[in-house]
Scaffold this active site. Structure first.
Site, mmCIF file in Angstrom:
data_model
loop_
_atom_site.group_PDB
_atom_site.id
_atom_site.type_symbol
_atom_site.label_atom_id
_atom_site.label_comp_id
_atom_site.label_asym_id
_atom_site.label_seq_id
_atom_site.Cartn_x
_atom_site.Cartn_y
_atom_site.Cartn_z
ATOM 1 N N GLU A 144 -5.244 -8.794 -1.379
ATOM 2 C CA GLU A 144 -5.449 -8.540 0.055
ATOM 3 C C GLU A 144 -6.473 -9.482 0.693
ATOM 4 O O GLU A 144 -7.525 -9.061 1.179
ATOM 5 C CB GLU A 144 -5.851 -7.074 0.283
ATOM 6 N N GLU A 301 2.452 -2.272 -2.729
ATOM 7 C CA GLU A 301 1.677 -1.034 -2.857
ATOM 8 C C GLU A 301 2.089 -0.061 -1.764
ATOM 9 O O GLU A 301 2.374 -0.453 -0.629
ATOM 10 C CB GLU A 301 0.170 -1.284 -2.675
HETATM 11 C C1 GLA Z 1 -5.409 -1.772 -1.156
HETATM 12 C C2 GLA Z 1 -5.820 -2.468 -2.426
HETATM 13 C C3 GLA Z 1 -5.836 -1.589 -3.619
HETATM 14 C C4 GLA Z 1 -6.365 -0.222 -3.276
HETATM 15 C C5 GLA Z 1 -5.555 0.365 -2.156
HETATM 16 C C6 GLA Z 1 -5.969 1.759 -1.783
HETATM 17 O O1 GLA Z 1 -4.093 -1.912 -0.853
HETATM 18 O O2 GLA Z 1 -5.043 -3.613 -2.696
HETATM 19 O O3 GLA Z 1 -6.637 -2.204 -4.593
HETATM 20 O O4 GLA Z 1 -7.688 -0.343 -2.888
HETATM 21 O O5 GLA Z 1 -5.731 -0.437 -1.017
HETATM 22 O O6 GLA Z 1 -5.219 2.258 -0.720
#
Ligand code: GLA
Ligand code: ZN
Length: 660
Positions: A144, A301
């Site tokens: 991210e 995710e």
């Molecule tokens: C992000 C991160 C993960 C985790 C999630 C939690 O997407 O990439 O490592 O912290 O948020 O929602």
């Protein structure tokens, strides 16, 4: 072959006995894919000259022993404590000018030579070590990417970036309009990152020089892209497997269109800000799919149940995780992955939803729903892999316009780019239209309708290309605050809306911005719709008036116009109509093109189509509402049941109809 299913897995947090239990449960849930190593830098490099892959080796071999596929991360999303202690340059300096010390994650200065060298070296070593493992289906770089740094290393990087862009200080001074407020730069070293200590007041969106701030946003996006590319190039030295990083959808700080050519495939993390946002998620999916010309992406995710980072973290209702997973697939996802596979015990994500909770049970609702979806994905198999969306409507999305509009002083801080874009997108979504969300540089020749909400900045030959859409019989729609500035954020020295004016057949001399309490209703046909925030006073110069203001000194004048251009048409909407008004305009735009979706009359039912490489057509029907709906007969077979689709679709239920 099937849609990869599983997600982020951090066994390094657990004793080995737990790993055994994890893999037993993964089998039970049809989990075939694990993303591992996302935050392992501190583990794989415990000090500057020691690399230790023993734990990662065990994670990889244990997963392989159970036949799992791996998305292997380089682990550089959080740097180790020793790195910050030994090399203070790696931590960021924030917008307020505060030099950060060790802590958090996503905290590295993108311009730090030490960070760049050591993160690249980590990626190189991981790829060299595991490239031969056939279980690896993708590489996951960093995590991210985002945020910004304002340190002196970034200042130097910014000046280099500016030299590349402008070649000369004369060109830079002209682009930034520096005769204003005595800003003429006579040496590159005089240029400072625009922050609270320099050009800004009241935060990152309030700047004295839009040109400087805009270029810093572009530079930061490129600086982080350079970090991604460093690692990708290092991986390429030993592996041909595809490389990605998890993007964040509608995320302002990074221009994903500038990143897209460097990603082997797009992946993104879907954490919608509320539980009433199916249209917004559809927009984000379509934006992500549009990054690489419509190629499928991964849902890298999503939470199976709840997030943890918000003040209030609502629970996904029964059936919603399944519904939203299929929505991702409907819009182009070729993988469905969760964060996280097992809930961490401590720190900030211990209450974050997980496939396996702290109790380790498999008889929870969440685990059961995950397992049931795993079984469905297995049944679907490879059918939709590689399938494309057959869209005839394009929505233009542009980070430069987003930035320029929101860092502008005037006409209104209340007009937000995403609010305008989401209103037009939601209209299309409600009307059941398959659409592509594309950059302003995309070829427009395949589209019958091109919608460009708040196209504030007009770059390159876009005006000509939009004109060409109308010239061959298509429809173009744009709105207030479009065609205002060039790529340097300087106003066009011509009538508003600049180079778009001839296509639209209008001219705008004045505009009125008002707060949320003021409404000027707009009449379109027989109906009247509330309009707010910004009211441009449109003078038709050939365009037909389709809607008029009803109040104030400009009552009776044009608020919505349509201009015939050859066989096509160009629409302009000069104010922020309410959602019903926007939807009405879009209905009129789409109708002559026969593009209304088959279930356009059912506002909470979403439809989306994908066409597989073998030519098979799949129509997804998703009921986001909380009551059963009667669906008109669709000829075909529901892939999830093997039977013809039922006449009633239950709340949160999904059909994937293979149509002939
Ligand atoms: C992000 C991160 C993960 C985790 C999630 C939690 O997407 O990439 O490592 O912290 O948020 O929602
Ligand atoms: Zn920096």
């Amino acid at each position: 072959m099937k849609i990869p299913y599983g997600g982020d897995y951090n066994p390094e947090q657990w004793p080995l006995a737990v790993w055994e239990e994890d893999h037993r449960l993964f089998d039970a849930a049809h989990v075939d894919t694990l993303t591992v190593g996302v935050f392992t830098w501190g583990l794989t490099q415990p000090s500057i000259d020691v690399y230790d892959f023993s734990v990662l080796d065990r994670i990889v071999s244990r997963a392989e022993a159970s036949g799992r596929q791996l998305c292997l991360a380089t682990g550089t999303g959080a740097h180790p404590a020793w790195l910050a202690a030994e090399f203070p340059e790696v931590t960021r300096t924030d917008f307020e000018g505060r030099k950060h010390r060790y802590g958090q994650r996503h905290n590295s200065c993108p311009s730090s030579p030490v960070f760049r060298r050591l993160s690249t070296e980590m990626a190189r070593r991981i790829a060299a070590r595991y490239a031969g493992n056939p279980s690896i289906i993708a590489w996951h770089v960093g995590n991210e990417y985002g945020g910004a740094c304002y340190c002196s290393l970034c200042a130097t990087g910014f000046r280099d970036w500016l030299r590349q862009r402008y070649s000369s200080l004369e060109a830079l001074n002209e682009a930034w309009y520096t005769t204003f407020w005595s800003h003429t730069f006579t040496d590159w070293d005089q240029i400072e990152p625009p922050s609270a200590l320099t050009e800004h007041w009241r935060g990152p969106d309030h700047t004295a020089f839009q040109g400087i701030t805009l270029d810093y946003l572009r530079f930061m996006s490129d600086a982080m892209l350079a970090n991604f590319r460093d690692e990708k190039d290092a991986i390429r030295q030993s592996s041909r497997a595809p490389v990605t990083t998890n993007l964040m959808g509608l995320y302002r700080p990074i221009d994903y269109h500038r990143w897209a050519p460097h990603l082997d495939f797009v992946s993104w993390d879907n954490y919608p800000p509320d539980d009433r946002s199916p249209a917004r998620m559809a927009l984000a999916h379509d934006l992500m799919r549009g990054l690489k010309d419509g190629a499928p992406f991964w849902l890298m995710e999503q939470t199976p149940s709840v997030t943890a980072c918000r003040d209030v973290n609502p629970l996904k209702r029964p059936g919603v995780m399944r519904l939203w997973s299929w929505q991702a697939v409907a819009h182009g996802a070729d993988a469905v992955l969760f964060f996280q596979m097992r809930a961490g015990r401590g720190a900030s994500e211990k209450y974050h939803g997980a496939v396996i909770g702290h109790s380790g049970r498999s008889d929870t609702r969440v685990f059961q729903e995950v397992a049931a979806l795993g079984a469905e994905l297995t049944r679907l198999g490879a059918a939709t892999l590689g399938a494309r969306t057959p869209a005839r409507v394009a929505l233009l999305f542009d980070w430069d316009s987003w930035w320029a509009l929101e860092i502008s002083d005037g006409p209104s801080r209340l007009v937000r780019y995403l609010d305008v874009v989401t209103a037009y997108h939601k209209a299309l979504w409600t009307l059941g239209v398959d659409l592509d969300v594309v950059p302003v540089t995309a070829p427009l020749t395949d589209y019958d309708v091109v919608v460009a909400p708040a196209l504030h900045m007009l770059k390159g030959d876009l005006a000509q290309r939009l004109t060409a859409v109308a010239a061959r019989g298509g429809s173009v729609v744009t709105t207030f605050l479009s065609g205002r500035v060039d790529e340097n954020d300087n106003a066009f020295l011509m009538d508003v809306p600049g180079p778009l004016a001839p296509l639209l057949g209008i001219r705008i001399d004045e505009w009125d911005a008002r707060d949320h309490t003021y409404v000027n209703p707009v009449t379109i046909g027989e109906s009247t719709y509330p309009a707010q925030l910004l009211f441009e006073l449109v003078i038709p110069e050939g365009a037909e008036v389709m809607g008029t203001y009803t109040a104030d000194f400009y009552a009776g004048t044009a608020a919505v116009t349509r201009n015939d251009h050859g066989p096509g048409q160009a629409w302009y909407v000069a104010t922020a109509l309410d959602q019903a008004g926007v939807t009405e305009v879009m209905r009129e735009v789409l109708a002559p093109h026969d593009l209304l979706g088959p279930l356009a009359g059912l506002p909470e039912v979403e439809t989306a189509t994908r066409v597989a490489p073998d030519g098979s057509r799949y129509m997804f029907v998703l009921n986001h509402g909380s009551s059963p709906v009667d669906v008109p007969a669709i000829n075909g077979i529901n892939m999830l049941t093997g039977t013809p689709p039922p006449p009633v679709l239950n709340p949160h239920d999904v059909l994937i109809v293979k149509t002939s």
